[in-house]
Enzyme design. Sequence first.
Site, PDB file in Angstrom:
ATOM      1  N   GLU A 114       0.828  -1.213   0.000  1.00  0.00           N
ATOM      2  CA  GLU A 114       0.000   0.000   0.000  1.00  0.00           C
ATOM      3  C   GLU A 114       0.864   1.267   0.000  1.00  0.00           C
ATOM      4  O   GLU A 114       0.669   2.168   0.812  1.00  0.00           O
ATOM      5  CB  GLU A 114      -0.938   0.001   1.214  1.00  0.00           C
ATOM      6  N   GLU A 170      -7.072  -7.857  -1.708  1.00  0.00           N
ATOM      7  CA  GLU A 170      -7.947  -7.973  -0.544  1.00  0.00           C
ATOM      8  C   GLU A 170      -9.362  -7.540  -0.908  1.00  0.00           C
ATOM      9  O   GLU A 170      -9.584  -6.381  -1.246  1.00  0.00           O
ATOM     10  CB  GLU A 170      -7.440  -7.093   0.612  1.00  0.00           C
TER      11      GLU A 170
END
Length: 637
Positions: free
Chosen positions: A129, A204
Amino acid sequence: MQMWEGLIQKAKDGGLDAIDTYVFWDLHEPSPGTYNFEGRYDLVRFIKLVQKAGLYLHLRIGPYICAEWNFGGFPVWLKYVPGISFRTDNQPFKMAMQRFTEKIVEMMKNERLFQTQGGPIILSQIENEYGSESRNFGAAGHAYMSWAAKMAGDLGTGVPWVMCKEDDAPDPVLNFYLTDQHLQWFYCDYFSPNKPYKPTMWTEAWTGWFEEFGGPIHHRPVEDLAFAVASIMEEPILEELLEVPLLPPAMTMMLRLMNTVLLRQPKYDHLKELHKAIKLCEHALVAADPTVTPLGNYEQAHVFSSKSGQCAAFLSNYHWDASARVRFNNMYYDLPPWSISILPDCKTVAFNTAMVRSKKSWPQMLPTNVRMLSWETFNEDVSASEVDAKFTVPGLLEQLNVTRDASDYLWYTTSIEISPTESFLHGGRPPILTVDSAGHVLHVFINGQLSGSAFGTQKNRKFTFTRTVNLHAGINSIALLSVAVGLPNDGHRFETWSTGVLGPVVLHGVDHGTRDLSRQKWSYKVGLKGEAMDLASPSKISSVDWLKASFLENKQQPLTWYKAYFSAPLGNEPLALDLSSMGKGQVWINGQSIGRYWTAYANGQCNTCSYAGTFRQAKCQSGCGKPTQRWYNIIDF
């Protein structure tokens, strides 16, 4: 650890092809150069169990993982490496990160666990991220990201490296999509990889959202979850690049769903059916890009066809509250609102995301009828916090710099002399103490007595304690117990954020106005007496004099240790501890921590919830007015 094999098997039975796992730097390297891969930290054993089950594995090394995990997975000692700055073009950080990454890769190679060696690892992730952080750091962020990609690639694993939420991941690193917690975007169908020859993958797919103490539980209807997964399957997939069987993008979604031994229905069965339907489409899905045909204002057909004649279709209705009848291949199909029908042969509907067949079933928590024996208590001696202080210095110190996360607790103690002539001692208004804290919880003791408590929230860690205090003529002791409920896991340069009592600490309402206590001498002590005595350990539990709990049933004592013994219940059903009657603290079973608890009652908007329409974090909530977390899983320690 005892649960791993059963959970992995449930994942496979639920239709998964791969397991997705982080690697926790803070657990595996608790001090520089000292590694721990034993017991529940046995990463190799976990991966071999995945292989034994016939599943693949995505190894997300990071080493930054975020993961709603303490310090984002970084060991706290890393913060104190001279000259370090996390996650940027900083030589001390890059050296430490590379050393740990090389350590993990070497272990995997030695055990022949990469797919090119015959093992289950088909993907590895470097960083995590990083897109927003790269922008925050500017040129230094881009340089660091490029360095990380090259460093990982040079390790020669033979399997692809990936970065999630990194739009400019350099070749050959693959950029994957990740549900965005800031935009609260729970769908991936608009995502495209940064090069046309890279596969579309979703790291995810969240089944709901994480909880915070004092917040509600966030549920995501399974109909919408299946809709989100089916919608990404409608998009082009360059599966041949990976040279492995089809990997449904729902793999992490399902791992999150089943991190408990209790199955949630209808989520488990409905997603199992989704995976089954997708796999029936496999050959057509990987053969060519889809042909998209409008079937109405909100309806579409995505058709995949192979040269050998296989055909699979996804019929979509994006309308939030209206069903639709569509014509496709000279046949009519009824599509519920906000749904996708999967036709593995372009004729017969094998699955519709909104049509749930399995019945709703919630786990029933039943008492074990096992009696807790001999409840006894031990009270922390608050007055001893100053006597036992480790050092005294002028001013207030940042908490983590003192505790190094060895304990949640840090005592700040000082004293103040009150003149016998003070007006408040002769009928005037009592003075008020204010304490500014950078989080997370503060207990204030005056002359050994609890004066009050205050705490922040996940969104606003900083808070101010304000309360009248009882002072007497002469010397008064002030003890501030600051409690850190974990460390931050994300945010720009989160390693520089402050925790604890940073002040000012001010006494208001005395005859000469206000008295700022911030710069006077403060004594410091890390942790509680019970921690120092290791009372949670079965071998040390008898080192203090415990009192029968009934002796103190009418006395509200702060900072109390409780102990009891019980026999293990018969059978092999999952076992949980009900902590709804407690306040705030920590729990150990046979010396093993099962976590922090804080029965703060949840505030939220717990209304009825429809599956149809775009899901957002606040859409489907439950548990308002109840403790955020009540049941704590106990495994066989």
